[in-house]
Design a protein around this motif. Structure first.
Motif, PDB file in Angstrom:
ATOM      1  N   TYR A   8       0.835  -1.202   0.000  1.00 40.26           N
ATOM      2  CA  TYR A   8       0.000   0.000   0.000  1.00 40.26           C
ATOM      3  C   TYR A   8       0.875   1.261   0.000  1.00 40.26           C
ATOM      4  CZ  TYR A   8      -3.904  -3.087   1.253  1.00 40.26           C
ATOM      5  OH  TYR A   8      -4.861  -4.074   1.268  1.00 40.26           O
ATOM      6  N   LEU A   9       1.961   1.234   0.754  1.00 44.83           N
ATOM      7  CA  LEU A   9       2.849   2.403   0.796  1.00 44.83           C
ATOM      8  C   LEU A   9       3.494   2.643  -0.573  1.00 44.83           C
ATOM      9  CD1 LEU A   9       4.210   4.593   2.565  1.00 44.83           C
ATOM     10  CD2 LEU A   9       6.075   2.954   2.951  1.00 44.83           C
ATOM     11  N   VAL A  10       3.940   1.582  -1.217  1.00 42.48           N
ATOM     12  CA  VAL A  10       4.536   1.712  -2.556  1.00 42.48           C
ATOM     13  C   VAL A  10       3.503   2.237  -3.547  1.00 42.48           C
ATOM     14  CG1 VAL A  10       5.512   0.428  -4.500  1.00 42.48           C
ATOM     15  CG2 VAL A  10       6.309  -0.037  -2.171  1.00 42.48           C
ATOM     16  N   SER A  13       2.930   5.973  -2.997  1.00 41.42           N
ATOM     17  CA  SER A  13       4.031   6.762  -3.532  1.00 41.42           C
ATOM     18  C   SER A  13       3.956   6.857  -5.046  1.00 41.42           C
ATOM     19  CB  SER A  13       5.368   6.138  -3.108  1.00 41.42           C
ATOM     20  OG  SER A  13       6.454   6.786  -3.734  1.00 41.42           O
ATOM     21  N   ARG A  14       3.564   5.746  -5.674  1.00 39.57           N
ATOM     22  CA  ARG A  14       3.485   5.710  -7.138  1.00 39.57           C
ATOM     23  C   ARG A  14       2.322   6.551  -7.661  1.00 39.57           C
ATOM     24  NH1 ARG A  14       2.670   0.661  -7.587  1.00 39.57           N
ATOM     25  NH2 ARG A  14       0.397   0.783  -7.817  1.00 39.57           N
ATOM     26  N   GLU A  15       1.159   6.397  -7.056  1.00 42.87           N
ATOM     27  CA  GLU A  15      -0.055   7.057  -7.549  1.00 42.87           C
ATOM     28  C   GLU A  15      -0.187   8.492  -7.039  1.00 42.87           C
ATOM     29  OE1 GLU A  15      -1.847   5.737  -9.792  1.00 42.87           O
ATOM     30  OE2 GLU A  15      -1.047   3.690  -9.718  1.00 42.87           O
ATOM     31  N   ARG A  16       0.437   8.781  -5.882  1.00 46.08           N
ATOM     32  CA  ARG A  16       0.387  10.114  -5.270  1.00 46.08           C
ATOM     33  C   ARG A  16      -1.064  10.554  -5.002  1.00 46.08           C
ATOM     34  NH1 ARG A  16       4.989  12.463  -4.788  1.00 46.08           N
ATOM     35  NH2 ARG A  16       3.993  14.486  -4.426  1.00 46.08           N
ATOM     36  N   HIS A  17      -1.902   9.580  -4.676  1.00 51.34           N
ATOM     37  CA  HIS A  17      -3.313   9.876  -4.432  1.00 51.34           C
ATOM     38  C   HIS A  17      -3.909   8.663  -3.710  1.00 51.34           C
ATOM     39  CE1 HIS A  17      -7.589  10.593  -5.326  1.00 51.34           C
ATOM     40  NE2 HIS A  17      -7.252  11.860  -5.511  1.00 51.34           N
ATOM     41  N   PHE A  18      -4.569   8.894  -2.561  1.00 42.54           N
ATOM     42  CA  PHE A  18      -5.077   7.777  -1.773  1.00 42.54           C
ATOM     43  C   PHE A  18      -6.094   6.942  -2.545  1.00 42.54           C
ATOM     44  CE2 PHE A  18      -3.259  10.110   1.809  1.00 42.54           C
ATOM     45  CZ  PHE A  18      -2.826   9.075   2.618  1.00 42.54           C
ATOM     46  N   GLN A  23      -7.420   1.952  -5.426  1.00 39.33           N
ATOM     47  CA  GLN A  23      -7.969   1.293  -6.612  1.00 39.33           C
ATOM     48  C   GLN A  23      -6.950   0.350  -7.239  1.00 39.33           C
ATOM     49  OE1 GLN A  23      -9.171   3.998  -9.733  1.00 39.33           O
ATOM     50  NE2 GLN A  23     -10.557   2.518 -10.635  1.00 39.33           N
ATOM     51  N   SER A  24      -5.695   0.777  -7.285  1.00 41.14           N
ATOM     52  CA  SER A  24      -4.661  -0.062  -7.892  1.00 41.14           C
ATOM     53  C   SER A  24      -4.389  -1.317  -7.060  1.00 41.14           C
ATOM     54  CB  SER A  24      -3.361   0.735  -8.063  1.00 41.14           C
ATOM     55  OG  SER A  24      -2.725   0.976  -6.816  1.00 41.14           O
ATOM     56  N   CYS A  25      -4.706  -1.252  -5.757  1.00 43.38           N
ATOM     57  CA  CYS A  25      -4.508  -2.398  -4.867  1.00 43.38           C
ATOM     58  C   CYS A  25      -5.799  -3.198  -4.660  1.00 43.38           C
ATOM     59  CB  CYS A  25      -3.981  -1.927  -3.516  1.00 43.38           C
ATOM     60  SG  CYS A  25      -2.328  -1.200  -3.575  1.00 43.38           S
ATOM     61  N   TYR A  26      -6.885  -2.754  -5.307  1.00 46.01           N
ATOM     62  CA  TYR A  26      -8.176  -3.442  -5.226  1.00 46.01           C
ATOM     63  C   TYR A  26      -8.708  -3.490  -3.794  1.00 46.01           C
ATOM     64  CZ  TYR A  26      -6.620  -4.912  -9.838  1.00 46.01           C
ATOM     65  OH  TYR A  26      -6.144  -4.912 -11.126  1.00 46.01           O
ATOM     66  N   VAL A  27      -8.546  -2.383  -3.079  1.00 47.71           N
ATOM     67  CA  VAL A  27      -9.116  -2.260  -1.738  1.00 47.71           C
ATOM     68  C   VAL A  27      -9.806  -0.908  -1.644  1.00 47.71           C
ATOM     69  CG1 VAL A  27      -7.374  -3.738  -0.669  1.00 47.71           C
ATOM     70  CG2 VAL A  27      -6.993  -1.261  -0.768  1.00 47.71           C
ATOM     71  N   PRO A  46       6.228   8.941  11.437  1.00 46.81           N
ATOM     72  CA  PRO A  46       5.245   9.361  10.439  1.00 46.81           C
ATOM     73  C   PRO A  46       5.778   9.059   9.037  1.00 46.81           C
ATOM     74  CG  PRO A  46       6.472  11.262  11.224  1.00 46.81           C
ATOM     75  CD  PRO A  46       6.946  10.086  12.035  1.00 46.81           C
ATOM     76  N   LEU A  47       4.949   8.491   8.204  1.00 42.29           N
ATOM     77  CA  LEU A  47       5.372   8.122   6.844  1.00 42.29           C
ATOM     78  C   LEU A  47       4.785   9.043   5.777  1.00 42.29           C
ATOM     79  CD1 LEU A  47       4.916   4.236   7.076  1.00 42.29           C
ATOM     80  CD2 LEU A  47       6.996   5.590   7.475  1.00 42.29           C
ATOM     81  N   VAL A  48       3.611   9.588   6.046  1.00 42.11           N
ATOM     82  CA  VAL A  48       2.879  10.362   5.037  1.00 42.11           C
ATOM     83  C   VAL A  48       2.622  11.766   5.557  1.00 42.11           C
ATOM     84  CG1 VAL A  48       0.784  10.501   3.633  1.00 42.11           C
ATOM     85  CG2 VAL A  48       1.770   8.261   4.191  1.00 42.11           C
ATOM     86  N   ARG A  49       2.883  12.760   4.696  1.00 42.84           N
ATOM     87  CA  ARG A  49       2.515  14.146   5.025  1.00 42.84           C
ATOM     88  C   ARG A  49       1.063  14.346   4.597  1.00 42.84           C
ATOM     89  NH1 ARG A  49       4.891  17.681   2.030  1.00 42.84           N
ATOM     90  NH2 ARG A  49       6.145  16.363   0.672  1.00 42.84           N
ATOM     91  N   ARG A  50       0.214  14.553   5.569  1.00 43.28           N
ATOM     92  CA  ARG A  50      -1.220  14.627   5.293  1.00 43.28           C
ATOM     93  C   ARG A  50      -1.721  16.064   5.391  1.00 43.28           C
ATOM     94  NH1 ARG A  50      -0.404   9.865   8.111  1.00 43.28           N
ATOM     95  NH2 ARG A  50      -1.370   7.977   7.207  1.00 43.28           N
ATOM     96  N   GLY A  51      -2.569  16.412   4.446  1.00 44.31           N
ATOM     97  CA  GLY A  51      -3.281  17.684   4.477  1.00 44.31           C
ATOM     98  C   GLY A  51      -4.695  17.402   4.002  1.00 44.31           C
ATOM     99  N   ARG A  52      -5.241  18.306   3.247  1.00 46.01           N
ATOM    100  CA  ARG A  52      -6.548  18.022   2.660  1.00 46.01           C
ATOM    101  C   ARG A  52      -6.443  16.932   1.604  1.00 46.01           C
ATOM    102  NH1 ARG A  52      -9.677  23.812   1.789  1.00 46.01           N
ATOM    103  NH2 ARG A  52      -9.850  24.355   4.025  1.00 46.01           N
ATOM    104  N   SER A  53      -5.243  16.762   1.059  1.00 45.12           N
ATOM    105  CA  SER A  53      -4.986  15.694   0.102  1.00 45.12           C
ATOM    106  C   SER A  53      -3.573  15.179   0.341  1.00 45.12           C
ATOM    107  CB  SER A  53      -5.129  16.216  -1.341  1.00 45.12           C
ATOM    108  OG  SER A  53      -4.206  17.269  -1.581  1.00 45.12           O
ATOM    109  N   TYR A  54      -3.193  14.179  -0.406  1.00 45.56           N
ATOM    110  CA  TYR A  54      -1.860  13.603  -0.255  1.00 45.56           C
ATOM    111  C   TYR A  54      -0.795  14.647  -0.585  1.00 45.56           C
ATOM    112  CZ  TYR A  54       2.196  10.656  -1.267  1.00 45.56           C
ATOM    113  OH  TYR A  54       3.455  10.100  -1.298  1.00 45.56           O
ATOM    114  N   GLU A  55       0.171  14.836   0.302  1.00 46.13           N
ATOM    115  CA  GLU A  55       1.204  15.847   0.104  1.00 46.13           C
ATOM    116  C   GLU A  55       2.600  15.244   0.002  1.00 46.13           C
ATOM    117  OE1 GLU A  55       0.817  18.729   3.192  1.00 46.13           O
ATOM    118  OE2 GLU A  55      -1.146  19.454   2.499  1.00 46.13           O
ATOM    119  N   GLY A  56       2.671  13.915  -0.131  1.00 49.80           N
ATOM    120  CA  GLY A  56       3.966  13.267  -0.263  1.00 49.80           C
ATOM    121  C   GLY A  56       4.363  12.513   0.988  1.00 49.80           C
ATOM    122  N   LEU A  57       5.500  11.850   0.908  1.00 53.25           N
ATOM    123  CA  LEU A  57       6.018  11.099   2.050  1.00 53.25           C
ATOM    124  C   LEU A  57       6.938  11.983   2.884  1.00 53.25           C
ATOM    125  CD1 LEU A  57       6.913   7.665   0.384  1.00 53.25           C
ATOM    126  CD2 LEU A  57       4.784   8.336   1.520  1.00 53.25           C
TER     127      LEU A  57
END
Length: 308
Positions: A8-10, A13-18, A23-27, A46-57
């Motif tokens: 899920y983490l990979v 990082s690849r899709e840059r969008h939760f 969807q790519s992981c079928y969950v 902490p692994l993910v920088r969270r805001g209103r949307s994905y902001e990177g790792l």
């Protein structure tokens, strides 16, 4: 559970969008988000920088991502290795190629698939050299076919395949079509259709033109070698193409492929894999195919490739 969290983490990082990662992981997105949150708790970083949307790792997330990619790649390599020992090689081989060399990819995949009939092959044929190395390093590709620099970066191995040479592709009615060779100066005077300036294949051509003191001004630019052939077919343009593409299209009716000289330049093309030991069994098998297949000899028999 750990493998799933790393997957899920990979994906994130690849899709840059939760949502896209889920969807790519079928969950579902909540399931992916919760798994990554639990991974953060288990690792206590902490692994993910969270805001209103994905902001990177986070910086910690970037380091964990490297381990995740390696762990998942090693698990896949182990599975492939065990499968090969039990029933023969099976699974999916992922190859990346620079566009100008993609016409020669089938010269390897053909004998490889005969030798390993249970393997499927996935070819991405529009990558830049630096992108191929990046994807190999990130375990997104098993092998790449690309230009070989004088010194390959640490962590990579190469099997030379052939020397890329260049031919002037022109209408049979053009005066240069009746010559045994054409100079780069003569080619520069024609209405040219060339690859776009952002592509390494075009940068190679510009370097050769520059060596002859020339700066071509193509009338048409494209990111597709096939498009070069289609433009020349109209009779309005000429082009400069890698001779390996004559393996794909031959010399179409109404055209002539004339070797280019003054200067005569070549660029080495090879198969690149990572230098990991023991390394993925897929990559090792393809490298063995590359070592036992004389790609250069096959391409030497093509029209328009006689050495000046």
């Amino acid at each position: 559970m750990l493998f799933r969290q790393l997957e899920y983490l990979v994906a994130l990082s690849r899709e840059r969008h939760f949502a896209r990662a889920a969807q790519s992981c079928y969950v579902s997105q909540p399931a992916l988000s919760e798994a990554i949150r639990k991974l953060e708790e288990e690792l206590d970083v902490p692994l993910v920088r969270r805001g209103r949307s994905y902001e990177g790792l986070t910086p910690e997330g970037e380091r964990i991502l490297m381990w995740a990619q390696r762990i998942l790649a090693d698990r896949e390599a182990l599975t492939d290795e065990v499968g090969a020992l039990r029933t023969g090689l099976s699974g999916r081989l992922r190859i990346g190629s620079v566009p100008t060399a993609s016409g020669a990819v089938s010269l390897l995949t053909g004998p490889f698939c005969v030798e390993h009939p249970m393997v499927t092959v996935d070819v991405t044929a529009n990558l830049r050299s630096e992108e191929i190395l990046r994807q190999l390093q990130n375990f997104e590709l098993d092998a790449g076919i690309t230009y070989l620099p004088e010194t390959l970066p640490d962590g990579f191995l190469a099997v030379p395949l052939y020397e890329e040479r260049y031919v002037l592709l022109t209408n049979i009615g053009d005066g240069l079509a009746r010559q045994a060779t054409a100079t780069w100066t003569e080619a520069s005077r024609l209405p040219l259709c060339l690859l776009t300036s952002t592509m390494q294949g075009r940068r190679v051509l510009d370097e050769i033109f520059g060596e002859a003191g020339l700066r071509p001004s193509p009338r048409v630019e494209t990111d597709s070698v096939a498009s070069l052939f289609s433009h020349v077919r109209t009779g309005r343009w000429a082009s400069i193409v890698p001779h390996a593409w004559l393996h794909v299209f031959g010399v179409p009716d109404g055209m002539r492929a004339v070797p280019l000289v003054e200067p005569t330049r070549t660029m080495p093309i090879g198969l690149v894999t990572t230098a990991r030991e023991p390394g993925p069994v897929m990559a090792r098998a393809l490298a063995e195919t590359a070592r036992t297949t004389d790609v250069a000899a096959i391409l030497e028999r093509l029209p328009g490739t006689a050495k000046a």
